[in-house]
Motif scaffolding. Structure first.
Motif, PDB file in Angstrom:
ATOM      1  N   TYR A 155       1.044  -0.748   0.012  1.00  0.00           N
ATOM      2  CA  TYR A 155      -0.402  -0.295   0.153  1.00  0.00           C
ATOM      3  C   TYR A 155       1.152   1.710   0.353  1.00  0.00           C
ATOM      4  CZ  TYR A 155      -3.073  -3.790   1.685  1.00  0.00           C
ATOM      5  OH  TYR A 155      -3.714  -5.269   1.098  1.00  0.00           O
ATOM      6  N   LEU A 156       2.040   1.107  -0.134  1.00  0.00           N
ATOM      7  CA  LEU A 156       3.591   2.238   0.158  1.00  0.00           C
ATOM      8  C   LEU A 156       4.127   2.054  -1.078  1.00  0.00           C
ATOM      9  CD1 LEU A 156       5.202   1.495   2.267  1.00  0.00           C
ATOM     10  CD2 LEU A 156       3.366   2.444   3.893  1.00  0.00           C
ATOM     11  N   THR A 157       5.140   2.705  -0.989  1.00  0.00           N
ATOM     12  CA  THR A 157       6.811   2.475  -1.282  1.00  0.00           C
ATOM     13  C   THR A 157       7.290   2.810  -0.481  1.00  0.00           C
ATOM     14  OG1 THR A 157       5.175   3.248  -4.323  1.00  0.00           O
ATOM     15  CG2 THR A 157       7.577   2.939  -4.411  1.00  0.00           C
ATOM     16  N   LEU A 158       8.409   1.803  -1.019  1.00  0.00           N
ATOM     17  CA  LEU A 158       9.433   2.370  -0.166  1.00  0.00           C
ATOM     18  C   LEU A 158      11.031   2.984  -1.255  1.00  0.00           C
ATOM     19  CD1 LEU A 158       9.592  -1.216   2.448  1.00  0.00           C
ATOM     20  CD2 LEU A 158       9.222   1.172   2.557  1.00  0.00           C
ATOM     21  N   LYS A 159      11.547   3.675   0.067  1.00  0.00           N
ATOM     22  CA  LYS A 159      12.051   4.797  -1.048  1.00  0.00           C
ATOM     23  C   LYS A 159      12.994   4.174  -1.692  1.00  0.00           C
ATOM     24  CE  LYS A 159      11.148   9.613   1.558  1.00  0.00           C
ATOM     25  NZ  LYS A 159      12.070  10.247   2.043  1.00  0.00           N
ATOM     26  N   TYR A 188      -3.060  -7.652  -8.493  1.00  0.00           N
ATOM     27  CA  TYR A 188      -3.307  -6.817  -9.170  1.00  0.00           C
ATOM     28  C   TYR A 188      -3.278  -5.352  -8.310  1.00  0.00           C
ATOM     29  CZ  TYR A 188      -8.103  -5.109 -11.303  1.00  0.00           C
ATOM     30  OH  TYR A 188      -8.695  -3.725 -11.362  1.00  0.00           O
ATOM     31  N   VAL A 189      -3.850  -6.020  -6.941  1.00  0.00           N
ATOM     32  CA  VAL A 189      -3.822  -5.058  -6.170  1.00  0.00           C
ATOM     33  C   VAL A 189      -3.074  -4.125  -5.778  1.00  0.00           C
ATOM     34  CG1 VAL A 189      -4.139  -4.695  -3.538  1.00  0.00           C
ATOM     35  CG2 VAL A 189      -5.722  -6.143  -4.218  1.00  0.00           C
ATOM     36  N   HIS A 194      -0.654   0.762  -7.402  1.00  0.00           N
ATOM     37  CA  HIS A 194       1.256   2.042  -7.933  1.00  0.00           C
ATOM     38  C   HIS A 194       0.929   2.255  -9.078  1.00  0.00           C
ATOM     39  CE1 HIS A 194       2.143   0.253  -3.353  1.00  0.00           C
ATOM     40  NE2 HIS A 194       2.452  -0.876  -3.543  1.00  0.00           N
ATOM     41  N   GLY A 195       0.009   1.736  -9.765  1.00  0.00           N
ATOM     42  CA  GLY A 195      -0.264   2.667 -11.149  1.00  0.00           C
ATOM     43  C   GLY A 195       1.301   1.697 -12.370  1.00  0.00           C
TER      44      GLY A 195
END
Lengths: 295, 244
Positions: A155-159, A188-189, A194-195
């Motif tokens: 649900y998020l992107t780590l740097k 899919y989720v 994240h597009g």
């Protein structure tokens, strides 16, 4: 009750067809009217008690079906040592029930002496890769079998990621000899969150590394105008995920396919109809393949 | 991370698209929802007594201060009764912690080691004059719960198949044994003497010594009837004299 340990199971392979997650509320129905189903999967953590009804039911069901074990508690990505007691409990179960597949969540927990599964996604770095590879190797050596690791929902992107998720998973499999559990719903989720293109993700996964597929439902939320999809295993598989599943099978071939439904668990018949759908898609995928020409 | 106040360092690892806190909350909520859900499955009567919303709030507070230390979920929640006894919003329900103790005992008995009960023949094989020297081994699923409230009535009245939904809080306390001799967990109401006797056996006292302690609590205790009930109920799995 005393005879329960006398039954010795042989390691039945998991067939390349649909199975469902075994839920306590369905034990009796499954024993009374055994459904036409390829296999069942359990979370081993639910059977880590010494005895009692869960083992008695699992033993009886195991006599009629191949079994897969999908662990959620080993925390393979955590930097510290694996929990040896947990590993021992897992081995007791794999020795006793002889599952055809053993898989494990790819999670980590960063708290000291606190088990917080799934609190954050794993970093895809060389450092965390070596942690995962060491832990997977340790588990495989201890259990005496290959395990599969699963692509997570995020649900998020780590740097500080140094590689993509597929690169990370493939490399972990190559170095440790483990296989992959391809969770189509998670792909899919993540793709929506994240597009990225889920079809492209699936095409990056070598089919021969995939030992099992997971299919589940998820929820769609609107967060300040941004769509966020959350994997909750609490509803039917959505059409887009079935579509991606069909596409994945056309690329990687038919595999054991699990219908996961862990919250708001419905009647067994609902799970069965999802399993039938997964099987139909697999059969269609097989039939649409070009036939092998004998020269 | 787990405690929102320690989230600052974690936040520095994450791409911020303006929804960082919401994204972190998905993870927090998933963990809390799954753990409080497991606790609610285990503490079903507590959930019924206080309602789903109150339970989730209490359980979330418990998870925050006593997060699981391992991935073995069946072992998580042992400290919840103790937490409830000190949980200020639950103070109007003084019996809550004891009902929770009963549910934890039930959970342990349900998942406990299967074992074959002691046969009456084994007991009869000892010379009658040495009966006082017998040491009993209790069934491994056996657990004891003592309360000044009728927690067994409260527990029974809140089962799905309960016929009698009435609880008389003035009924007095309860001396309970939770045990699973076969497939079904049983919650047994014992007399104070029988309860004391079994506790003494569990603590390693021989039959004669245990009976003395028990009879000091209940003068009318009928030893023969009590032992016969225990044998029929699968309470013991072994009886020995001097380890034999």
């Amino acid at each position: 009750m005393q005879s329960s340990h006398l039954h010795k199971f042989s390691k039945d392979p998991i067939p390349a067809r649909a199975g469902i997650g075994l839920k306590a509320q369905h034990y009796r129905e499954i024993l009374e009217t055994p459904p036409d189903l390829g296999w069942f999967e359990v979370h081993p953590e639910n059977y880590m008690g010494a005895g009692g009804p869960p083992h008695r039911y699992l033993e009886a069901i195991r006599r009629n079906y191949p079994l897969s074990m999908h662990g959620v508690g080993l925390s393979l990505g955590s930097a510290g040592p694996l929990d040896k007691d947990h590993l021992k409990s897992l081995k007791d179960l794999t020795d006793r029930y002889q599952p055809g597949l053993v898989s494990e969540h790819l999670s980590w927990s960063h708290g000291q002496e606190v088990f917080m599964n799934d609190l954050l996604p794993l970093f895809y770095t060389e450092e965390s890769l070596s942690v995962v590879v060491d832990h997977v190797s340790e588990v495989q050596d201890f259990l005496g079998c290959q395990i599969l690791i699963e692509n997570p929902s995020t649900y998020l992107t780590l740097k500080d990621n140094e590689m993509s998720e597929t690169e990370f998973l493939i490399e972990a499999a190559k170095r440790s000899g483990c296989g992959l559990l391809l969770d189509i719903n998670n792909v899919y989720v993540c793709a929506r969150n994240h597009g990225f293109d889920p079809m492209a993700y699936v095409s990056e996964i070598p089919g021969d590394l995939v030992g099992e597929i997971h299919l589940a439902g998820h929820q769609v939320f609107d967060i300040q105008g941004t769509e966020l999809r959350i994997d909750d295993h609490g509803s039917a598989v959505c059409e887009d995920v079935w579509h991606l599943h069909a596409h994945a099978l056309s690329l990687i071939g038919t595999k054991p396919m699990l219908i996961e439904w862990d919250t708001d668990v419905p009647e067994l018949s609902v799970l069965m109809s999802e399993a039938v759908k997964a099987d139909r898609i697999a059969v269609a995928s097989e039939e649409s393949k070009p036939s092998v020409k004998v020269s | 991370m787990f405690d929102p106040s320690t989230g600052a360092d974690v936040a520095s690892w994450i791409e911020d698209d303006g929804l960082l806190e919401d994204r972190l909350n998905v993870y927090r909520n998933n963990v809390f929802y799954s753990l409080t859900g497991s606790l609610s499955d285990l503490y079903q009567v507590i959930t019924k007594l206080v309602g789903e919303e109150f339970f989730r709030a209490a359980a979330s507070e418990f998870v925050r201060i006593s997060p699981p230390k391992t991935g073995r979920i069946l072992e998580y929640g042992a400290d919840f009764p103790g937490f409830l006894s000190a949980f200020e919003p639950a103070k109007p329900l003084p019996y809550l912690a004891d009902v929770a103790r009963l549910e934890w005992a039930w959970h342990q008995a349900y998942h406990g080691q299967d074992s074959k009960p002691l046969s009456p023949e084994k007991l009869q094989s000892f010379p009658p004059e040495r009966m006082a020297e017998i040491s009993f081994k209790l069934h491994p699923t056996s657990r004891f719960v003592q309360s000044e409230f009728p927690v067994d009535q409260i527990w029974s009245a809140n089962q799905d198949d309960a016929e009698d939904k009435n609880v008389d809080l003035g009924h007095g306390g309860a001396f309970l044994q939770v045990i699973r001799p076969e497939l079904d967990v049983e919650v047994r109401q014992l007399s104070e003497g029988a309860f004391t006797f079994l506790m003494a056996c569990e603590n390693g006292l021989m039959l004669g010594e245990a009976y003395e302690v028990a009879v000091s609590r209940e003068a009318q205790l009928d030893l023969t009837k009590m032992l016969s009930d225990f044998l029929l109920g699968g309470t013991f799995i072994e009886a020995t004299i001097n380890g034999k």
